[in-house]
Motif scaffolding. Structure first.
Motif, mmCIF file in Angstrom:
data_model
loop_
_atom_site.group_PDB
_atom_site.id
_atom_site.type_symbol
_atom_site.label_atom_id
_atom_site.label_comp_id
_atom_site.label_asym_id
_atom_site.label_seq_id
_atom_site.Cartn_x
_atom_site.Cartn_y
_atom_site.Cartn_z
ATOM 1 N N LEU A 19 121.936 55.526 -28.876
ATOM 2 C CA LEU A 19 121.035 55.136 -29.959
ATOM 3 C C LEU A 19 121.203 53.668 -30.332
ATOM 4 N N GLY A 20 122.423 53.154 -30.179
ATOM 5 C CA GLY A 20 122.650 51.735 -30.440
ATOM 6 C C GLY A 20 121.830 50.871 -29.500
ATOM 7 N N ALA A 21 121.779 51.272 -28.227
ATOM 8 C CA ALA A 21 120.977 50.536 -27.248
ATOM 9 C C ALA A 21 119.498 50.589 -27.604
ATOM 10 N N LEU A 22 119.028 51.773 -28.014
ATOM 11 C CA LEU A 22 117.623 51.933 -28.388
ATOM 12 C C LEU A 22 117.266 51.069 -29.597
ATOM 13 N N LEU A 23 118.076 51.161 -30.650
ATOM 14 C CA LEU A 23 117.786 50.410 -31.874
ATOM 15 C C LEU A 23 117.837 48.908 -31.625
ATOM 16 N N ALA A 24 118.760 48.477 -30.787
ATOM 17 C CA ALA A 24 118.866 47.052 -30.477
ATOM 18 C C ALA A 24 117.646 46.564 -29.709
ATOM 19 N N TYR A 25 117.175 47.375 -28.755
ATOM 20 C CA TYR A 25 116.008 46.969 -27.963
ATOM 21 C C TYR A 25 114.747 46.950 -28.828
ATOM 22 N N VAL A 26 114.623 47.937 -29.703
ATOM 23 C CA VAL A 26 113.524 47.933 -30.671
ATOM 24 C C VAL A 26 113.617 46.679 -31.541
ATOM 25 N N GLY A 27 114.847 46.331 -31.907
ATOM 26 C CA GLY A 27 115.073 45.186 -32.770
ATOM 27 C C GLY A 27 114.599 43.869 -32.190
ATOM 28 N N VAL A 28 114.612 43.756 -30.864
ATOM 29 C CA VAL A 28 114.138 42.527 -30.225
ATOM 30 C C VAL A 28 112.688 42.254 -30.615
ATOM 31 N N LEU A 140 114.482 57.731 -22.823
ATOM 32 C CA LEU A 140 113.030 57.846 -22.691
ATOM 33 C C LEU A 140 112.318 56.748 -23.475
ATOM 34 N N PHE A 141 112.730 56.539 -24.712
ATOM 35 C CA PHE A 141 112.100 55.515 -25.552
ATOM 36 C C PHE A 141 112.317 54.113 -24.975
ATOM 37 N N ILE A 142 113.522 53.850 -24.484
ATOM 38 C CA ILE A 142 113.804 52.534 -23.890
ATOM 39 C C ILE A 142 112.930 52.307 -22.666
ATOM 40 N N ALA A 143 112.764 53.355 -21.856
ATOM 41 C CA ALA A 143 111.922 53.246 -20.664
ATOM 42 C C ALA A 143 110.477 52.924 -21.042
ATOM 43 N N ILE A 144 109.966 53.578 -22.082
ATOM 44 C CA ILE A 144 108.594 53.332 -22.538
ATOM 45 C C ILE A 144 108.452 51.905 -23.054
ATOM 46 N N LEU A 145 109.418 51.472 -23.873
ATOM 47 C CA LEU A 145 109.376 50.115 -24.414
ATOM 48 C C LEU A 145 109.478 49.073 -23.296
ATOM 49 N N ALA A 198 120.332 47.781 -40.142
ATOM 50 C CA ALA A 198 121.258 46.763 -39.637
ATOM 51 C C ALA A 198 121.437 46.883 -38.129
ATOM 52 N N ALA A 199 121.399 48.116 -37.606
ATOM 53 C CA ALA A 199 121.547 48.328 -36.170
ATOM 54 C C ALA A 199 120.335 47.815 -35.403
ATOM 55 N N ILE A 200 119.217 47.645 -36.089
ATOM 56 C CA ILE A 200 118.018 47.085 -35.475
ATOM 57 C C ILE A 200 118.046 45.561 -35.529
ATOM 58 N N ILE A 201 118.432 45.025 -36.675
ATOM 59 C CA ILE A 201 118.294 43.591 -36.916
ATOM 60 C C ILE A 201 119.457 42.762 -36.363
ATOM 61 N N ILE A 202 120.695 43.211 -36.593
ATOM 62 C CA ILE A 202 121.857 42.373 -36.270
ATOM 63 C C ILE A 202 121.996 42.080 -34.781
ATOM 64 N N PRO A 203 121.985 43.073 -33.883
ATOM 65 C CA PRO A 203 122.139 42.746 -32.452
ATOM 66 C C PRO A 203 121.045 41.816 -31.936
ATOM 67 N N ALA A 204 119.797 42.077 -32.339
ATOM 68 C CA ALA A 204 118.691 41.238 -31.880
ATOM 69 C C ALA A 204 118.799 39.813 -32.444
ATOM 70 N N SER A 205 119.236 39.705 -33.689
ATOM 71 C CA SER A 205 119.409 38.377 -34.298
ATOM 72 C C SER A 205 120.523 37.603 -33.599
ATOM 73 N N CYS A 206 121.599 38.296 -33.247
ATOM 74 C CA CYS A 206 122.691 37.652 -32.506
ATOM 75 C C CYS A 206 122.200 37.184 -31.139
ATOM 76 N N ALA A 207 121.437 38.043 -30.471
ATOM 77 C CA ALA A 207 120.937 37.710 -29.143
ATOM 78 C C ALA A 207 119.986 36.518 -29.181
ATOM 79 N N LYS A 208 119.218 36.416 -30.253
ATOM 80 C CA LYS A 208 118.256 35.324 -30.374
ATOM 81 C C LYS A 208 118.944 33.964 -30.422
ATOM 82 N N PHE A 209 120.159 33.933 -30.961
ATOM 83 C CA PHE A 209 120.910 32.682 -31.058
ATOM 84 C C PHE A 209 121.241 32.104 -29.689
#
Length: 277
Positions: A19-28, A140-145, A198-209
């Motif tokens: 789920l962490g992977a899913l939320l992070a990818y959604v967060g991007v 499944l959700f990650i594959a669709i995204l 936070a699991a959606i926003i923080i990883p994606a925000s870190c990656a954006k840097f």
């Protein structure tokens, strides 16, 4: 690795990493579209569904999922049919859903542990079946995204251009809202209504840097999320603190570290340019 000898930690790791992977990818996509408030609004509004399910002696997770999807659809309708801005639509749904949830909680007799679990999360209480289902649904959700990544990415960066080039852009946008809401609902069991955004926003925000491309941002967001989940679960075990809180705090500290490094680099660059001038 000794913590993985316990079944409850194994289940937490399976559910948390997937789920962490899913939320992070959604967060991007959420971060690029500048709608970070969306996940938080959906999570808090879903309290109405959780509370309603508890009153009806139904599954709170299912109630939260139904509410999340319905509220996401309402946000889409407010934006597209009534011309409301994204922030205004989310704010209306956030406050209305939260208010309805609080009313239903007040009606519920006695103390309900299910409500506390969904407010603050209880990843260590997840069973093996739930963990496996979480992993399968996340994949499944990650594959669709991933399949729709270019169309959703264009919507996130320039919605007007996306609508002009793709007749189905609005449908893709609605489907993205649906997937985001469903992902938030799945994550509430782990981190709770209060922390799931936070699991959606923080990883994606870190990656954006540190990312130089959209693809790199997606990979790094998932990687960062897995690191946060791993260290957070380990920290909760050895320090005897809440797992959800530990995961979020690890991510927040990492983000602050990246922010500090970035600020130092910018200041050094300006100083160097000033020296040349």
């Amino acid at each position: 690795m000794e913590i993985l000898k316990y079944a409850f930690m194994q289940n937490a790791a399976i559910a948390g990493l997937s789920l962490g992977a899913l939320l992070a990818y959604v967060g991007v996509f959420v971060v690029l579209k500048k709608m970070s408030f969306f996940g938080d609004g959906i999570a808090h509004a879903s309290l109405a569904g959780v509370a309603a399910a508890v009153l009806l002696n139904a599954d709170p997770g299912f109630g939260g999922m139904v509410a999340a999807v319905l509220f996401a659809a309402l946000i889409f309708i407010l934006e597209e049919k009534f011309g409301a801005s994204g922030d205004a639509a989310i704010g209306i749904i956030f406050t209305s859903g939260m208010a309805l949830g609080l009313v239903l909680i007040g009606v519920a007799p006695g103390y309900r542990t299910e409500l506390t679990s969904f407010l603050f999360g209880n990843i260590l209480a997840i069973g093996r079946t739930e963990a496996v289902i979480s992993a399968v649904v996340s994949a499944l959700f990650i594959a669709i995204l991933f399949f729709l990544r270019k169309r959703i990415g264009l919507l996130a960066l320039n919605e007007e251009l996306a609508v002009a080039e793709d007749k189905r852009a609005k449908l893709v946008k609605f489907f993205f809202y649906f997937l985001t809401a469903a992902s938030v609902a799945l994550g509430m069991k782990l981190l709770g209504i209060i922390l799931v955004s936070a699991a959606i926003i923080i990883p994606a925000s870190c990656a954006k840097f540190v990312s130089r491309s959209f693809a790199m941002m997606g990979v790094l967001a998932v990687l960062f999320s897995e690191v946060f989940m791993g260290f957070g679960l380990a920290g909760s075990y050895f320090l005897n603190i809440g797992a959800g809180s530990a995961i979020v705090l690890v991510g927040a500290l990492f983000f602050l570290g990246l922010q500090s490094i970035h600020s130092v680099k910018v200041a050094f660059k300006k100083k160097k340019e000033k020296g040349y001038n």
